[in-house]
Design an enzyme around this catalytic site. Sequence first.
Site, PDB file in Angstrom:
ATOM      1  N   ASP A 140      -3.610   4.070 -31.061  1.00 40.76           N
ATOM      2  CA  ASP A 140      -3.801   2.752 -31.317  1.00 40.76           C
ATOM      3  C   ASP A 140      -3.514   2.560 -32.777  1.00 40.76           C
ATOM      4  OD1 ASP A 140      -6.267   3.981 -32.405  1.00 40.76           O
ATOM      5  OD2 ASP A 140      -7.552   2.367 -31.598  1.00 40.76           O
ATOM      6  N   SER A 141      -3.130   3.597 -33.374  1.00 45.25           N
ATOM      7  CA  SER A 141      -2.783   3.527 -34.946  1.00 45.25           C
ATOM      8  C   SER A 141      -1.337   2.652 -34.719  1.00 45.25           C
ATOM      9  CB  SER A 141      -2.413   5.022 -35.328  1.00 45.25           C
ATOM     10  OG  SER A 141      -1.458   5.798 -34.388  1.00 45.25           O
ATOM     11  N   ASP A 163      -4.240   6.155 -25.825  1.00 48.04           N
ATOM     12  CA  ASP A 163      -5.410   5.950 -26.524  1.00 48.04           C
ATOM     13  C   ASP A 163      -6.187   4.584 -26.258  1.00 48.04           C
ATOM     14  OD1 ASP A 163      -7.030   6.658 -28.483  1.00 48.04           O
ATOM     15  OD2 ASP A 163      -5.753   6.029 -30.104  1.00 48.04           O
ATOM     16  N   LYS A 172      -7.546   9.089 -24.305  1.00 47.72           N
ATOM     17  CA  LYS A 172      -8.461   9.570 -25.508  1.00 47.72           C
ATOM     18  C   LYS A 172      -9.087   8.364 -25.776  1.00 47.72           C
ATOM     19  CE  LYS A 172      -6.894   9.671 -29.934  1.00 47.72           C
ATOM     20  NZ  LYS A 172      -7.929   8.660 -30.746  1.00 47.72           N
ATOM     21  N   GLU A 209     -12.758   7.204 -28.662  1.00 47.52           N
ATOM     22  CA  GLU A 209     -13.291   7.775 -29.851  1.00 47.52           C
ATOM     23  C   GLU A 209     -15.054   7.666 -29.551  1.00 47.52           C
ATOM     24  OE1 GLU A 209     -12.327   5.106 -33.164  1.00 47.52           O
ATOM     25  OE2 GLU A 209     -10.192   5.465 -33.111  1.00 47.52           O
ATOM     26  N   GLU A 232     -10.915  14.256 -36.923  1.00 47.55           N
ATOM     27  CA  GLU A 232     -10.388  13.787 -37.774  1.00 47.55           C
ATOM     28  C   GLU A 232     -11.042  13.632 -39.521  1.00 47.55           C
ATOM     29  OE1 GLU A 232      -8.662   9.891 -36.980  1.00 47.55           O
ATOM     30  OE2 GLU A 232      -8.025   9.314 -39.016  1.00 47.55           O
TER      31      GLU A 232
HETATM   32  O1  KIV Z   1      -4.308   6.429 -33.103  1.00 51.35           O
HETATM   33  C1  KIV Z   1      -4.158   7.396 -33.490  1.00 51.35           C
HETATM   34  O2  KIV Z   1      -2.923   7.722 -33.849  1.00 51.35           O
HETATM   35  C2  KIV Z   1      -5.202   8.458 -33.467  1.00 51.35           C
HETATM   36  C3  KIV Z   1      -4.780   9.863 -34.390  1.00 51.35           C
HETATM   37  C4  KIV Z   1      -4.808   9.429 -35.439  1.00 51.35           C
HETATM   38  C5  KIV Z   1      -5.492  11.290 -33.711  1.00 51.35           C
HETATM   39  O3  KIV Z   1      -6.166   8.417 -33.175  1.00 51.35           O
END
Ligand code: KIV
Length: 298
Positions: A59-60, A98, A128, A130, A197
């Site tokens: 989600d970056s 994510d 993934k 968090e 992280e």
């Molecule tokens: O969103 C993302 O790119 C991430 C990585 C920094 C692990 O969660």
Amino acid sequence: MSTTLPTVKDNPITRKKVTTSTLRAKKQHGEIITMLTAYDYPTALAVDEAGIDTILVGDSLGMVVLGYENTLPVTMEDMLHHCKAVARGAQYALLIGDMPFMSYQVSVEQAVGNAGRFLQEANMDAIKLEGGRERADAVQKIVEAGIPVQGHIGLTPQSVNQLGGFRTQGRDAEAAFRLVQDALILQDAGCFSLVLEAVPARLARLISERLEIPTIGIGASKGCDGQVLVTHDLVGQFDRFTPKFVKQYANVHSEMLRAFGEYKEEVEAQTFPAEEHSFFMPDEEWDALQSLLADNRI
Ligand code: KIV
């Protein structure tokens, strides 16, 4: 009994699709896992061709592709759109989608439903999410639905407002102890891997040693079982800021600036397009066109 390690080879004939078992076997054999983010088809092609084990559609993308201040505005639809593009480009890497902010926090049912969309609609292999102990129930139910889950603890960007900024986590004994507990709880809940992280190096190593599942570090030192970076940071395509833990292997932003400047100059000077970029019409067709124009008084 020795297990055979399903390795990823550069040779496309022998190269195999990476699975969660590949990652676990790599940890067991002391082989380092590589992971990078990708958000589009050409980047997925390149990351996959380079032999990277895992592609995270993070989600970056909210920050490095969509230009938001943080990852909070990213939606499920944004994520699925980019996941689909990545899945079209990657053949071998394990693909992880994510889960964006508020797509799994409301209820376990919501978490399972949205996790399923990543596999069903966007061809991801895993998801993934968090958070620590507070996500254990969601992780367990998603895994029970047959969806592999990667956890993410330490600096969790979706909680940036609660954490008071993008800060290193687990610096004092109590906070570090909580992170160790969270890691064990997530492993017990069924996570196949854990992203760590922005945590101190010695804590990352300790967690990695205590877990059977592989840890993937970002700003967490080489004490982890693997490493991940945001690809736009690695290639220098995102120049708003660069975290301390990033190593820039290229400067794509300055290379783009150079190319765009040169294009502007050449277009304005009319040296581009040149003959080799143009298409030609045979003389007899040209003459026929002139006759047609004259006959029709055009
Ligand atoms: O969103 C993302 O790119 C991430 C990585 C920094 C692990 O969660």
